[in-house]
Design a protein around this motif. Structure first.
Motif, PDB file in Angstrom:
ATOM      1  N   MET A   3      35.312  48.065  41.824  1.00  0.00           N
ATOM      2  CA  MET A   3      36.598  47.684  42.630  1.00  0.00           C
ATOM      3  C   MET A   3      37.518  49.049  41.951  1.00  0.00           C
ATOM      4  O   MET A   3      37.483  48.954  40.412  1.00  0.00           O
ATOM      5  CB  MET A   3      37.211  46.498  41.897  1.00  0.00           C
TER       6      MET A   3
ATOM      7  N   LYS B 120      36.779  53.746  46.872  1.00  0.00           N
ATOM      8  CA  LYS B 120      35.875  53.767  47.950  1.00  0.00           C
ATOM      9  C   LYS B 120      36.623  53.923  49.368  1.00  0.00           C
ATOM     10  O   LYS B 120      36.283  54.842  50.263  1.00  0.00           O
ATOM     11  CB  LYS B 120      34.810  52.517  47.964  1.00  0.00           C
TER      12      LYS B 120
ATOM     13  N   LEU C  48      37.704  38.112  41.640  1.00  0.00           N
ATOM     14  CA  LEU C  48      36.945  38.430  40.152  1.00  0.00           C
ATOM     15  C   LEU C  48      37.553  39.031  38.943  1.00  0.00           C
ATOM     16  O   LEU C  48      36.963  38.803  37.864  1.00  0.00           O
ATOM     17  CB  LEU C  48      35.665  39.486  40.604  1.00  0.00           C
TER      18      LEU C  48
HETATM   19  C1  S3P Z   1      34.489  42.548  44.931  1.00  0.00           C
HETATM   20  C2  S3P Z   1      35.214  43.694  45.263  1.00  0.00           C
HETATM   21  C3  S3P Z   1      36.104  43.507  46.206  1.00  0.00           C
HETATM   22  C4  S3P Z   1      36.206  42.462  47.150  1.00  0.00           C
HETATM   23  C5  S3P Z   1      35.856  41.338  46.550  1.00  0.00           C
HETATM   24  C6  S3P Z   1      34.681  41.249  45.380  1.00  0.00           C
HETATM   25  C7  S3P Z   1      33.314  42.603  43.856  1.00  0.00           C
HETATM   26  O1  S3P Z   1      36.166  44.935  46.989  1.00  0.00           O
HETATM   27  O2  S3P Z   1      34.812  42.579  48.012  1.00  0.00           O
HETATM   28  O3  S3P Z   1      37.000  41.048  45.554  1.00  0.00           O
HETATM   29  O4  S3P Z   1      32.562  41.863  43.796  1.00  0.00           O
HETATM   30  O5  S3P Z   1      33.383  43.907  43.164  1.00  0.00           O
HETATM   31  P1  S3P Z   1      36.854  46.289  46.404  1.00  0.00           P
HETATM   32  O6  S3P Z   1      35.566  46.754  45.431  1.00  0.00           O
HETATM   33  O7  S3P Z   1      37.260  47.024  47.711  1.00  0.00           O
HETATM   34  O8  S3P Z   1      37.940  46.076  45.371  1.00  0.00           O
END
Ligand code: S3P
Length: 171
Positions: free
Chosen positions: A10, A14, A120
């Motif tokens: 996160m 990306k 998270l």
């Molecule tokens: C997550 C990342 C989030 C999203 C969700 C879970 C993770 O996306 O899919 O909150 O498990 O790392 P981004 O990487 O775009 O923030």
């Protein structure tokens, strides 16, 4: 040339880098979180709250299965947890080449402090959470990817340009 998939933590950028790279190549861009939100009619946070993380993970796999059957070449950015599941890793490899955007915990903290959209990272000691998750996840991202790029202290266009060069070297 085939599709390109961006994986990583996160806040690694990306989506931003994926969009810039797709634009520079003149090919479509897709983001797995966006696709899930559109289909569910809810935000990722709402899905976590009302259905739980397990359901969200199933939705990620379903979206990947659909993307695999799409014929056109595209750039796909993924949610930070998607590449961790083995069944998803196989799907990713079927879809195209996988690039890992690697980020330091301080950068993630700086970018996402106060951001309420990542379930998270909510509550408790966020810095510690980021550090611990990165320790667990980085080796997996590394293993799944065909190439990895460092993103700290760099501009989006510079990263997108390096991505193009490094993908060219893979051929
Ligand atoms: C997550 C990342 C989030 C999203 C969700 C879970 C993770 O996306 O899919 O909150 O498990 O790392 P981004 O990487 O775009 O923030």
């Amino acid at each position: 040339m085939g599709s390109v998939i961006l994986i990583g933590f996160m806040g690694a950028g990306k989506t931003t880098v994926g969009r810039a790279y797709a634009k520079s190549m003149g090919i479509p861009f897709a983001d797995t979180d966006d696709l899930i939100e559109k289909e569910a009619g809810m935000t990722v946070s709402e899905i976590f709250e009302s259905r739980g993380e397990g359901e969200f993970r199933k939705m990620e796999t379903a979206v990947l299965c659909r993307l695999r059957t799409d014929k056109g070449e595209k750039v796909i950015s993924t949610g930070g947890g998607l590449a961790l599941r083995e069944e998803n890793q196989k799907l990713l490899r079927d879809i195209g080449r996988v690039a890992f955007l690697s980020v330091r915990p301080e950068t993630v903290l700086k970018r996402l402090e106060g951001d309420a959209s990542r379930p998270l990272l909510r509550g408790g000691d966020v810095k510690e959470r980021i550090e611990n998750l990165l320790l667990l996840r980085d080796p997996i991202y590394q293993k799944v990817a065909d190439l990895s790029l460092r993103v700290d202290d760099r501009q989006v266009d510079e990263i997108a340009k390096e991505l193009a060069e490094r993908l060219g070297e893979l051929k």
